[in-house]
Design a protein around this motif. Structure first.
Motif, PDB file in Angstrom:
ATOM      1  N   LYS A   1       0.852  -1.194   0.000  1.00  0.00           N
ATOM      2  CA  LYS A   1       0.000   0.000   0.000  1.00  0.00           C
ATOM      3  C   LYS A   1       0.882   1.236   0.000  1.00  0.00           C
ATOM      4  CE  LYS A   1      -3.957  -0.128   1.833  1.00  0.00           C
ATOM      5  NZ  LYS A   1      -4.779   0.351   0.695  1.00  0.00           N
ATOM      6  N   MET A   2       0.373   2.310  -0.611  1.00  0.00           N
ATOM      7  CA  MET A   2       1.082   3.572  -0.631  1.00  0.00           C
ATOM      8  C   MET A   2       0.778   4.357   0.640  1.00  0.00           C
ATOM      9  SD  MET A   2       3.205   4.978  -2.819  1.00  0.00           S
ATOM     10  CE  MET A   2       2.745   4.673  -4.516  1.00  0.00           C
ATOM     11  N   PHE A   3       1.829   4.838   1.268  1.00  0.00           N
ATOM     12  CA  PHE A   3       1.708   5.699   2.446  1.00  0.00           C
ATOM     13  C   PHE A   3       2.290   7.066   2.134  1.00  0.00           C
ATOM     14  CE2 PHE A   3       1.279   1.538   4.267  1.00  0.00           C
ATOM     15  CZ  PHE A   3       0.438   1.704   5.359  1.00  0.00           C
ATOM     16  N   GLY A   4       1.817   8.076   2.846  1.00  0.00           N
ATOM     17  CA  GLY A   4       2.322   9.417   2.652  1.00  0.00           C
ATOM     18  C   GLY A   4       2.598  10.109   3.965  1.00  0.00           C
ATOM     19  N   VAL A   5       3.576  11.021   3.943  1.00  0.00           N
ATOM     20  CA  VAL A   5       3.855  11.869   5.105  1.00  0.00           C
ATOM     21  C   VAL A   5       3.832  13.318   4.646  1.00  0.00           C
ATOM     22  CG1 VAL A   5       5.172  10.168   6.415  1.00  0.00           C
ATOM     23  CG2 VAL A   5       6.358  11.595   4.750  1.00  0.00           C
ATOM     24  N   LEU A   6       3.310  14.174   5.502  1.00  0.00           N
ATOM     25  CA  LEU A   6       3.261  15.599   5.231  1.00  0.00           C
ATOM     26  C   LEU A   6       3.867  16.322   6.424  1.00  0.00           C
ATOM     27  CD1 LEU A   6       2.201  17.948   3.394  1.00  0.00           C
ATOM     28  CD2 LEU A   6       0.145  17.941   4.837  1.00  0.00           C
ATOM     29  N   VAL A   7       5.020  16.943   6.199  1.00  0.00           N
ATOM     30  CA  VAL A   7       5.649  17.740   7.248  1.00  0.00           C
ATOM     31  C   VAL A   7       4.877  19.053   7.370  1.00  0.00           C
ATOM     32  CG1 VAL A   7       7.761  18.906   8.001  1.00  0.00           C
ATOM     33  CG2 VAL A   7       7.899  16.699   6.811  1.00  0.00           C
ATOM     34  N   ILE A   8       4.527  19.397   8.614  1.00  0.00           N
ATOM     35  CA  ILE A   8       3.722  20.610   8.829  1.00  0.00           C
ATOM     36  C   ILE A   8       4.289  21.421  10.015  1.00  0.00           C
ATOM     37  CG2 ILE A   8       1.597  19.656   7.880  1.00  0.00           C
ATOM     38  CD1 ILE A   8       1.788  19.883  11.596  1.00  0.00           C
ATOM     39  N   GLN A   9       3.862  22.654  10.081  1.00  0.00           N
ATOM     40  CA  GLN A   9       4.068  23.466  11.276  1.00  0.00           C
ATOM     41  C   GLN A   9       2.710  23.685  11.925  1.00  0.00           C
ATOM     42  OE1 GLN A   9       6.166  26.909   9.642  1.00  0.00           O
ATOM     43  NE2 GLN A   9       7.959  26.402  10.884  1.00  0.00           N
ATOM     44  N   ASP A  10       2.628  23.463  13.229  1.00  0.00           N
ATOM     45  CA  ASP A  10       1.350  23.684  13.901  1.00  0.00           C
ATOM     46  C   ASP A  10       1.179  25.169  14.194  1.00  0.00           C
ATOM     47  OD1 ASP A  10       2.866  24.261  16.125  1.00  0.00           O
ATOM     48  OD2 ASP A  10       2.301  22.474  17.251  1.00  0.00           O
ATOM     49  N   HIS A  11       0.165  25.525  14.964  1.00  0.00           N
ATOM     50  CA  HIS A  11      -0.145  26.938  15.203  1.00  0.00           C
ATOM     51  C   HIS A  11       0.956  27.652  15.972  1.00  0.00           C
ATOM     52  CE1 HIS A  11      -4.234  24.852  15.107  1.00  0.00           C
ATOM     53  NE2 HIS A  11      -4.006  25.345  13.914  1.00  0.00           N
TER      54      HIS A  11
ATOM     55  N   PHE B   1      -2.600   6.862   4.460  1.00  0.00           N
ATOM     56  CA  PHE B   1      -2.477   5.741   3.523  1.00  0.00           C
ATOM     57  C   PHE B   1      -3.482   5.954   2.404  1.00  0.00           C
ATOM     58  CE2 PHE B   1      -5.011   4.603   7.251  1.00  0.00           C
ATOM     59  CZ  PHE B   1      -6.262   4.390   6.683  1.00  0.00           C
ATOM     60  N   SER B   2      -3.216   5.372   1.267  1.00  0.00           N
ATOM     61  CA  SER B   2      -4.150   5.458   0.148  1.00  0.00           C
ATOM     62  C   SER B   2      -5.221   4.383   0.290  1.00  0.00           C
ATOM     63  CB  SER B   2      -3.413   5.284  -1.178  1.00  0.00           C
ATOM     64  OG  SER B   2      -2.554   6.383  -1.416  1.00  0.00           O
ATOM     65  N   GLY B   3      -6.469   4.759   0.006  1.00  0.00           N
ATOM     66  CA  GLY B   3      -7.563   3.801   0.100  1.00  0.00           C
ATOM     67  C   GLY B   3      -7.880   3.447   1.535  1.00  0.00           C
ATOM     68  N   LYS B   4      -8.154   2.156   1.761  1.00  0.00           N
ATOM     69  CA  LYS B   4      -8.477   1.668   3.103  1.00  0.00           C
ATOM     70  C   LYS B   4      -7.302   0.867   3.648  1.00  0.00           C
ATOM     71  CE  LYS B   4     -12.086  -0.625   1.660  1.00  0.00           C
ATOM     72  NZ  LYS B   4     -12.194  -0.223   0.248  1.00  0.00           N
TER      73      LYS B   4
END
Length: 561
Positions: free
Chosen positions: A71-81, A91-94
């Protein structure tokens, strides 16, 4: 709005990210080298996947099982408030038949939520499926179909047999008439002829009766079979209509946000695309889920990456732990909206990296030009970049038209033959079509190949939702055959010769990378392997018959790797 207590955020430790600068722009999703922050995030997520066995999803990593799929997984680096760095996972799909997992962001719309309209309608559709299956597999229906098929065969055989007998009788009567007309008196012949006519009428009656009898029998069977088929068609029509209505209802729930808080439905997003309507599962990929969650909760997206986890699928090239770009068919239209207003990395595919490469002409006469194309130079102009073998030759030829007989991928180096007229082009192209042109490629593969040589026969076709990628398909693919031979082995790579016996798009790249081929992507293949400074594939040898002199023309240019 979200907060620092959001359990969906995994925060980086100060030690892990010390000295790592933030990217100047957000990742271009369709061609990227993972940023160090996303590599750390991906490594942590992969460790989670290894240690948390309660996910109850078979990724196919247990060789004994053999039934799972990755399965394809993804990560998104973010800055919080508060400006604190962390990452979101998706993850893609279920995953294990559900969307509800603590570590991962929720879907844009959870169709699997308890008592959702989707699950309720699925019960109805599944009921229709059960009815269709019950009728299709019923003993009465199966026996009726068998009886009809047998009766149809038997009727044809009996009617054909009788027709053959009647044909023989007719020929016999003809011979009899010819012999009687000379041996009988007129009165006697008249009596004999009447008897022959009577026999003819009797034969016709026999055929009529047999034909009618079988027609009645067949009609009765067909009527009974048709009753089942009418019910099946009614059910299938109902299923189709309910499925279409359900799909439409699902699409109505997929509303995507962007940085400015502007929302857009998936139907509106795809309205102006060549597809016109969203493909199935549009919006279920990891990256749209991640961005949706970030925008909804007021987090700032910094960088993204996607990787494959688990066993490779049978059609496309997906390797365990390898990074991959977002898909084009489903994600590109959606991300065009979601990334609107964000400062995103330039599309490297729109950059011309071949300006420093001179055009290397290895042979030229009044009919043909043979070019040793540099890696990174296009064979023909692209949508946004004119620079190519074609455009450079046209300039050198004073504006005259060069006729491209064949092409090499932009990242492939090596020999190309170009015709100077339509007639020459047609002659050489015919040689390619008749496979009398000899070509040999040299490639550097990303692992050690123990077998000395072999042949790969894997049919290929376009991945319609992820162009220009190709997939292996034993139903829709075109025959694709490659011979190969090891040249030399190194510690972690293998230099190899390829002889393509067919000329499919990305044939050598797919045959090298696919698990049913050599299972070793070409070094630097950014589509089916891992990017490097270049793709190590070179068209080293080319042989064809000169259209005018009829002599064999042989060219060889050694690879530079």
């Amino acid at each position: 709005m979200g907060n620092s207590n959001d359990h969906r955020i995994s925060y980086f430790s100060e030690e892990a990210i010390q000295g790592i600068s933030l990217p100047a722009k957000f990742t271009f999703p369709f061609y990227y080298e993972p940023h160090p922050l996303t590599k750390i995030a991906a490594a942590e997520l992969q460790e989670y996947l290894v240690t948390h066995t309660g996910l109850a999803h078979d990724f196919g990593l247990d060789e004994k099982a053999g039934t799972g799929i990755g399965k394809m997984f993804g990560v998104l680096v973010i800055q919080d408030h508060a400006g604190k760095l962390g990452y979101l996972s998706a993850f893609s799909g279920k995953l294990a038949g559900t969307n509800d997992h603590v570590k991962f962001v929720p879907p844009v719309f959870d169709m699997l939520e308890e008592d959702s309209f989707f699950l309720k309608e699925q019960v109805v559709i599944n009921s229709i499926n059960s009815q269709i299956e019950a009728i299709t597999n019923s003993e009465e229906y199966i026996q009726l179909q068998a009886n009809l098929a047998q009766a149809s065969t038997t009727s044809s055989q009996e009617i054909d047999t009788l027709k053959e007998e009647l044909k023989h009788n007719k020929a016999h009567r003809k011979q009899l008439r010819e012999s009687l007309i000379t041996s009988l008196s007129q009165a006697e012949y008249t009596i004999a002829e009447a008897e022959l006519i009577k026999q003819s009428l009797h034969d016709k009656h026999r055929l009529k009766v047999l034909t009618k009898t079988w027609a009645t029998t067949l009609q009765a069977l067909q009527t009974r079979v048709a009753a089942f088929q009418t019910t099946l068609e009614t059910l299938k029509t109902e299923r189709k209509e309910k499925s279409a209505a359900l799909q439409q209802q699902l699409f109505d729930q997929y509303i995507f946000l962007n940085k400015a808080g502007k929302s857009k439905s998936v139907l509106d997003i795809f309205k102006l695309t060549p597809l016109g309507t969203p493909p199935s599962a549009a919006g279920e990929c990891a990256i749209p889920k991640l961005l949706q969650y970030a925008f909804k909760n007021g987090y700032t997206p910094i960088a993204m990456a996607e990787f494959w986890w688990g066993a490779s699928p049978k059609s496309e090239i997906r390797k365990h732990r390898h990074y991959y770009p977002a898909c084009t068919g489903k994600c590109k239209p959606i991300l065009a909206h979601m990334l609107e207003g964000m400062d995103v990395d330039d599309n490297p595919l729109l950059l011309n990296n071949a300006t420093s490469h001179e055009l290397d002409i290895v042979y030229e006469d009044e009919s043909v030009i043979v070019v040793n194309k540099a890696a990174g130079l296009r064979s023909v102009p692209g949508v946004t970049i004119e620079d190519s073998v074609y455009s450079r030759l046209k300039s050198l030829m004073g504006g005259a038209e060069p006729y491209m007989v064949h092409r090499l991928d932009m990242d492939t180096s090596g020999l190309i033959v170009v015709a100077k007229s339509q007639a020459i082009h047609k002659h050489i192209q015919r040689q390619f079509l008749q496979r009398t042109v000899s070509k040999r490629y040299t490639a550097l593969l990303s692992k050690v190949i123990e077998t000395p040589s072999g042949e790969i026969d894997l049919p290929l076709c376009a991945d319609l939702l992820n162009r220009p990628r190709q997939i292996v398909s034993f139903t829709a693919g075109k025959k694709s055959v490659t011979k190969w031979q090891v040249v030399e082995r190194h510690a972690h790579t293998t230099k190899i010769h390829f002889w393509p016996l067919t000329g499919r798009t990305h044939q050598l790249r797919m045959h090298a990378a696919h698990e049913l081929g050599l299972n070793a992507p070409i070094v630097g293949d950014d589509l089916y392997g891992t990017a490097a400074e270049r793709m190590y594939l070179h068209a080293a040898y080319l042989e064809f018959t000169h259209p005018k002199s009829k002599e064999k023309m042989m060219f060889e240019v050694a690879e530079s790797f």
